[in-house]
Design an enzyme around this catalytic site. Structure first.
Site, PDB file in Angstrom:
ATOM      1  N   ASN A 123       6.443   4.427   2.611  1.00 37.65           N
ATOM      2  CA  ASN A 123       5.918   3.389   3.165  1.00 37.65           C
ATOM      3  C   ASN A 123       6.357   1.907   2.663  1.00 37.65           C
ATOM      4  O   ASN A 123       6.829   2.022   1.865  1.00 37.65           O
ATOM      5  CB  ASN A 123       4.400   3.440   2.670  1.00 37.65           C
ATOM      6  CG  ASN A 123       4.088   2.656   1.608  1.00 37.65           C
ATOM      7  OD1 ASN A 123       3.872   1.406   1.621  1.00 37.65           O
ATOM      8  ND2 ASN A 123       4.142   3.203   0.343  1.00 37.65           N
ATOM      9  N   PHE A 127       1.196  -4.448   1.211  1.00 38.26           N
ATOM     10  CA  PHE A 127      -0.176  -4.941   0.562  1.00 38.26           C
ATOM     11  C   PHE A 127      -1.083  -5.604   1.620  1.00 38.26           C
ATOM     12  O   PHE A 127      -1.841  -6.700   1.820  1.00 38.26           O
ATOM     13  CB  PHE A 127      -0.153  -5.893  -0.324  1.00 38.26           C
ATOM     14  CG  PHE A 127       0.382  -5.640  -1.604  1.00 38.26           C
ATOM     15  CD1 PHE A 127       0.676  -4.252  -2.094  1.00 38.26           C
ATOM     16  CD2 PHE A 127       0.454  -6.295  -2.963  1.00 38.26           C
ATOM     17  CE1 PHE A 127       0.982  -3.853  -3.281  1.00 38.26           C
ATOM     18  CE2 PHE A 127       1.180  -6.267  -3.953  1.00 38.26           C
ATOM     19  CZ  PHE A 127       1.064  -4.780  -4.223  1.00 38.26           C
ATOM     20  N   SER A 188       4.942  -2.307  -6.816  1.00 39.53           N
ATOM     21  CA  SER A 188       5.301  -1.850  -5.398  1.00 39.53           C
ATOM     22  C   SER A 188       6.711  -2.438  -4.806  1.00 39.53           C
ATOM     23  O   SER A 188       6.841  -3.559  -5.127  1.00 39.53           O
ATOM     24  CB  SER A 188       4.125  -2.384  -4.499  1.00 39.53           C
ATOM     25  OG  SER A 188       4.746  -2.238  -3.235  1.00 39.53           O
ATOM     26  N   ASN A 190       7.417  -3.084  -1.867  1.00 37.58           N
ATOM     27  CA  ASN A 190       7.089  -3.698  -0.595  1.00 37.58           C
ATOM     28  C   ASN A 190       6.978  -5.145  -0.825  1.00 37.58           C
ATOM     29  O   ASN A 190       6.433  -5.694   0.575  1.00 37.58           O
ATOM     30  CB  ASN A 190       6.343  -2.848   0.186  1.00 37.58           C
ATOM     31  CG  ASN A 190       6.423  -1.375   0.180  1.00 37.58           C
ATOM     32  OD1 ASN A 190       7.740  -1.088   0.326  1.00 37.58           O
ATOM     33  ND2 ASN A 190       5.969  -0.478   0.126  1.00 37.58           N
ATOM     34  N   THR A 191       6.673  -6.014  -1.655  1.00 36.03           N
ATOM     35  CA  THR A 191       6.480  -7.193  -1.904  1.00 36.03           C
ATOM     36  C   THR A 191       7.600  -7.953  -2.514  1.00 36.03           C
ATOM     37  O   THR A 191       7.786  -7.824  -3.574  1.00 36.03           O
ATOM     38  CB  THR A 191       5.217  -7.508  -2.637  1.00 36.03           C
ATOM     39  OG1 THR A 191       4.115  -7.051  -1.877  1.00 36.03           O
ATOM     40  CG2 THR A 191       4.888  -9.047  -2.756  1.00 36.03           C
ATOM     41  N   LYS A 222       0.110  -0.979 -13.520  1.00 30.26           N
ATOM     42  CA  LYS A 222       0.640   0.068 -12.993  1.00 30.26           C
ATOM     43  C   LYS A 222       2.197  -0.061 -12.881  1.00 30.26           C
ATOM     44  O   LYS A 222       2.710  -1.180 -12.311  1.00 30.26           O
ATOM     45  CB  LYS A 222       0.157   0.191 -11.546  1.00 30.26           C
ATOM     46  CG  LYS A 222       0.886   1.726 -10.788  1.00 30.26           C
ATOM     47  CD  LYS A 222      -0.035   1.682  -9.618  1.00 30.26           C
ATOM     48  CE  LYS A 222       0.432   3.100  -8.771  1.00 30.26           C
ATOM     49  NZ  LYS A 222      -0.604   3.466  -7.569  1.00 30.26           N
ATOM     50  N   ASN A 251       4.307   4.333  -9.662  1.00 33.12           N
ATOM     51  CA  ASN A 251       4.025   3.752  -8.196  1.00 33.12           C
ATOM     52  C   ASN A 251       5.052   4.791  -7.517  1.00 33.12           C
ATOM     53  O   ASN A 251       5.593   5.763  -7.958  1.00 33.12           O
ATOM     54  CB  ASN A 251       4.222   2.300  -8.181  1.00 33.12           C
ATOM     55  CG  ASN A 251       3.598   1.693  -7.083  1.00 33.12           C
ATOM     56  OD1 ASN A 251       3.457   2.118  -5.791  1.00 33.12           O
ATOM     57  ND2 ASN A 251       3.180   0.606  -7.374  1.00 33.12           N
TER      58      ASN A 251
END
Length: 352
Positions: A123, A127, A188, A190-191, A222, A251
């Site tokens: 993925n 967010f 994450s 993805n940012t 996390k 994560n």
């Protein structure tokens, strides 16, 4: 009998419908069903009788009594509007989010991909959520006030890394009144720039300021599975020194090996975090490192590659306080949490 029947029916639906459908669209359909379950008290009551964890699974953590050590990880309920439905399925707690101070659409679609042969997902959602104020309204409107809810918070994409602390403080202040615990997400992939916040110089001021903003609500952080062992140990030492309640590990990963899915297909999916069975071994390694470093007291929520009751049992034996899953939920179906709880009960009766 209930879990076997539901699982058989779900597998038919998954293989004939969901597997052929865009993964994010399938998620929205499932979320709609869960939303409907949450709003219908008779359905919740019937489900609750079928899925309620045995009293023997109750566990003390973070100053609360959890009905089961097994809960749902962040990422599924991004806007905190599915808690009632998810709890009715037997999850001992639900971690919602990641929630940012302001609403944001996330990354361009498509951004969620199944690796069925690996029981995994990639993925790059970014967010996507409706913001902290909307999440607060949704949590206030939930019907099951006994459900244990963790709230995973992050920074907005447009916020510069050097200003990230302001976003975490803002989200914590907005949501703390509805949180049983809060989780700082700095892991994450993805940012842009987010994972750099795991460096101690950047992380410490975020942890300290958010801990103050949490105003007594247990606060955890996390971390990523891609950290080196010494980085994991240094973060654990920082968490202990500052006095956080614990760590959520781990994560998603940016690694892509080893996978059964062909490299051509994986490359076509592109960037993003890999979750599911391929993360299992590293997540377990990080758990053991953390428990050795932290000692007995701080809470460790272990997540990553958890599929069945044996996995949950293994994490608990390795030092996890609580265990979460997410990816296998998409493959196993709505009976998953109840099946894990029943499996855990059987394992405990056998003394394993």
């Amino acid at each position: 009998m209930f879990t076997r029947l539901v699982r058989s029916g779900y597998q038919v639906v998954f293989n004939t419908v969901f597997r052929r459908m865009d993964a994010e669209r399938a998620h929205h359909i499932a979320a709609g069903v869960l939303r409907g379950i949450g709003r219908c008290e008779p359905v919740r009551r019937v489900l609750g009788r079928c899925t309620r964890p045995a009293n023997s699974l109750r566990v003390e953590a973070l100053g609360m009594e959890f009905p089961s050590p097994f809960g749902l990880a962040a990422g599924f309920d991004k806007n905190a509007d599915l808690v009632d439905g998810l709890t009715a399925l037997g999850f001992g707690h639900v971690e919602v989010g990641t929630i940012t101070p302001k609403a944001q659409p996330g990354n361009p679609k498509p951004r969620l991909f199944r690796l069925v042969n690996d029981r995994a997902l990639i993925n790059r959602m970014g967010f996507n959520n409706d913001g902290a104020e909307t999440a607060l309204e949704n949590l206030r409107a939930r019907r099951n006030g006994q459900a244990i809810v963790g709230i995973n918070i992050g920074k907005n994409k447009v916020t510069a890394a050097e200003d990230a602390v302001d976003d975490y403080v803002s989200a914590a202040k907005t949501l703390r009144g509805q949180a049983d615990y809060l989780v700082i997400n700095v892991s994450s992939p993805n940012t842009p720039g987010l994972r750099g916040l795991q460096e101690l110089d950047a992380l410490e001021p975020i942890l300290r300021a958010t801990l103050e903003a949490a105003d007594g609500v247990p606060l955890l952080v996390k971390i990523a599975p891609d950290l080196a062992d010494d980085q994991v140990q240094r973060i654990a030492e920082l968490v202990r020194r500052i006095g956080l309640a614990g760590i959520v590990a781990t994560n998603t990963t940016i690694q892509r090996e080893p996978l059964a899915t062909s490299s051509r297909v994986v490359e076509a999916f592109g960037a993003g975090g890999l979750s599911g069975a391929p993360v299992r071994e590293r997540s377990l390694e990080v758990l053991k490192l953390l428990r050795a470093e932290l000692g007995d007291a701080p809470c460790i929520i272990s997540v990553g590659g958890v599929t069945d009751a044996y996995d949950v049992h293994e994490r608990l034996a390795a030092g996890a306080t609580l265990v979460q899953g997410y990816t296998a939920f998409l493959y196993e179906g709505p009976q998953w949490a109840a099946a894990i709880n029943r499996g855990l009960e059987r394992l405990r009766r056998r003394g394993r």
